[in-house]
Design a protein around this motif. Structure first.
Motif, PDB file in Angstrom:
ATOM      1  N   GLY A 144       0.833  -1.189   0.000  1.00  0.00           N
ATOM      2  CA  GLY A 144       0.000   0.000   0.000  1.00  0.00           C
ATOM      3  C   GLY A 144       0.867   1.238   0.000  1.00  0.00           C
ATOM      4  O   GLY A 144       2.100   1.149   0.036  1.00  0.00           O
ATOM      5  N   SER A 145       0.260   2.400  -0.010  1.00  0.00           N
ATOM      6  CA  SER A 145       1.031   3.636  -0.049  1.00  0.00           C
ATOM      7  C   SER A 145       1.799   3.879   1.251  1.00  0.00           C
ATOM      8  O   SER A 145       2.752   4.648   1.266  1.00  0.00           O
ATOM      9  N   SER A 146       1.397   3.224   2.330  1.00  0.00           N
ATOM     10  CA  SER A 146       2.124   3.425   3.593  1.00  0.00           C
ATOM     11  C   SER A 146       2.368   2.121   4.344  1.00  0.00           C
ATOM     12  O   SER A 146       2.370   2.087   5.565  1.00  0.00           O
ATOM     13  N   GLY A 147       2.579   1.041   3.606  1.00  0.00           N
ATOM     14  CA  GLY A 147       2.907  -0.205   4.287  1.00  0.00           C
ATOM     15  C   GLY A 147       2.542  -1.434   3.484  1.00  0.00           C
ATOM     16  O   GLY A 147       2.208  -1.355   2.302  1.00  0.00           O
ATOM     17  N   TYR A 148       2.613  -2.565   4.154  1.00  0.00           N
ATOM     18  CA  TYR A 148       2.398  -3.856   3.514  1.00  0.00           C
ATOM     19  C   TYR A 148       1.500  -4.716   4.383  1.00  0.00           C
ATOM     20  O   TYR A 148       1.417  -4.528   5.595  1.00  0.00           O
ATOM     21  N   VAL A 149       0.881  -5.693   3.741  1.00  0.00           N
ATOM     22  CA  VAL A 149       0.148  -6.736   4.447  1.00  0.00           C
ATOM     23  C   VAL A 149       0.465  -8.049   3.729  1.00  0.00           C
ATOM     24  O   VAL A 149       0.590  -8.079   2.502  1.00  0.00           O
ATOM     25  N   GLN A 204       4.356  -1.833   9.726  1.00  0.00           N
ATOM     26  CA  GLN A 204       4.220  -0.453  10.190  1.00  0.00           C
ATOM     27  C   GLN A 204       4.312   0.499   9.001  1.00  0.00           C
ATOM     28  O   GLN A 204       4.911   0.169   7.974  1.00  0.00           O
ATOM     29  N   PRO A 205       3.722   1.686   9.124  1.00  0.00           N
ATOM     30  CA  PRO A 205       3.795   2.645   8.020  1.00  0.00           C
ATOM     31  C   PRO A 205       5.245   2.960   7.647  1.00  0.00           C
ATOM     32  O   PRO A 205       6.124   2.990   8.500  1.00  0.00           O
ATOM     33  N   ASP A 206       5.457   3.154   6.376  1.00  0.00           N
ATOM     34  CA  ASP A 206       6.757   3.558   5.825  1.00  0.00           C
ATOM     35  C   ASP A 206       7.857   2.505   5.972  1.00  0.00           C
ATOM     36  O   ASP A 206       9.036   2.828   5.880  1.00  0.00           O
ATOM     37  N   ILE A 207       7.505   1.260   6.178  1.00  0.00           N
ATOM     38  CA  ILE A 207       8.496   0.184   6.209  1.00  0.00           C
ATOM     39  C   ILE A 207       8.905  -0.121   4.762  1.00  0.00           C
ATOM     40  O   ILE A 207       8.134   0.104   3.834  1.00  0.00           O
ATOM     41  N   THR A 208      10.108  -0.610   4.583  1.00  0.00           N
ATOM     42  CA  THR A 208      10.537  -1.015   3.242  1.00  0.00           C
ATOM     43  C   THR A 208      10.102  -2.455   2.994  1.00  0.00           C
ATOM     44  O   THR A 208       9.844  -3.208   3.929  1.00  0.00           O
ATOM     45  N   MET A 209      10.022  -2.839   1.746  1.00  0.00           N
ATOM     46  CA  MET A 209       9.612  -4.191   1.404  1.00  0.00           C
ATOM     47  C   MET A 209      10.566  -5.225   1.989  1.00  0.00           C
ATOM     48  O   MET A 209      10.139  -6.254   2.504  1.00  0.00           O
ATOM     49  N   GLY A 210      11.852  -4.949   1.930  1.00  0.00           N
ATOM     50  CA  GLY A 210      12.833  -5.890   2.469  1.00  0.00           C
ATOM     51  C   GLY A 210      12.672  -6.094   3.968  1.00  0.00           C
ATOM     52  O   GLY A 210      12.659  -7.230   4.446  1.00  0.00           O
ATOM     53  N   LEU A 211      12.534  -4.995   4.714  1.00  0.00           N
ATOM     54  CA  LEU A 211      12.348  -5.119   6.167  1.00  0.00           C
ATOM     55  C   LEU A 211      11.032  -5.806   6.499  1.00  0.00           C
ATOM     56  O   LEU A 211      10.953  -6.613   7.415  1.00  0.00           O
TER      57      LEU A 211
END
Length: 170
Positions: A112-117, A133-140
């Motif tokens: 999403g624009s501010s995170g992942y699920v 969490q918001p603004d996490i990178t895909m790798g993390l």
């Protein structure tokens, strides 16, 4: 004659009918052996433990493979909707990877624009949904989500009174 009449005169051929396969049919696949759903109180306890141990995880939800919530430790999501969508997402992921010929699906991940699920099949009847969490990178996020899944697989979801007694962890 109108254009409609001309059209109907030229296209009166019957629709094609799919004929049954001449190949022998195989027996239906065996149903996966599933354990009874874990205790929801114990599951919530486990989810909270994992959320406290894994950085960058904003929430966790455990659902049945048919989209029912077992437990959730989430903020600002509708658990019933998420559980239903997670079942649909993992089903679609399985079909997509099979069609693409890339093996068995391991997860369904959305950005999403501010995170992942991410939705993981834990066993034949359970799904784990991990929110970043918001603004996490895909790798993390990928590392955090897989760490949460690994912890879940190593922690018994059986009720505390029914867990086998064994040596205390060191």
């Amino acid at each position: 004659m109108s254009g409609t009449d001309i059209h109907s005169q030229h296209f009166r051929a019957p629709l094609p009918i799919r004929k049954p396969s001449t190949a022998t049919t195989s027996p239906p696949p065996e149903r996966a052996v599933t354990s009874p759903p874990p205790d929801s109180g114990r599951t919530l306890e486990v989810l909270r433990t994992i959320r406290g141990q894994v950085d960058q995880v904003a929430g966790l939800l455990m659902a049945t493979h048919d989209g029912l919530v077992l437990a959730d430790d989430t903020d600002s999501v509708e658990p019933d909707s998420v559980a239903a969508m997670s079942a649909a997402a993992i089903g679609l992921a399985a079909q997509f990877t099979a069609q693409a010929g890339i093996g068995e699906s391991r997860c369904a991940m959305f950005e999403g624009s501010s995170g992942y699920v991410c939705v993981f099949p834990v066993e034949a009847s359970l799904l784990l949904v991990v929110f970043g969490q918001p603004d996490i990178t895909m790798g993390l996020f990928t590392l955090a989500a897989k760490q949460a899944l690994t912890l879940l697989r190593h922690i018994s979801l059986a009720p505390a009174g029914s867990r086998p007694a064994g040596p205390a962890p060191e």
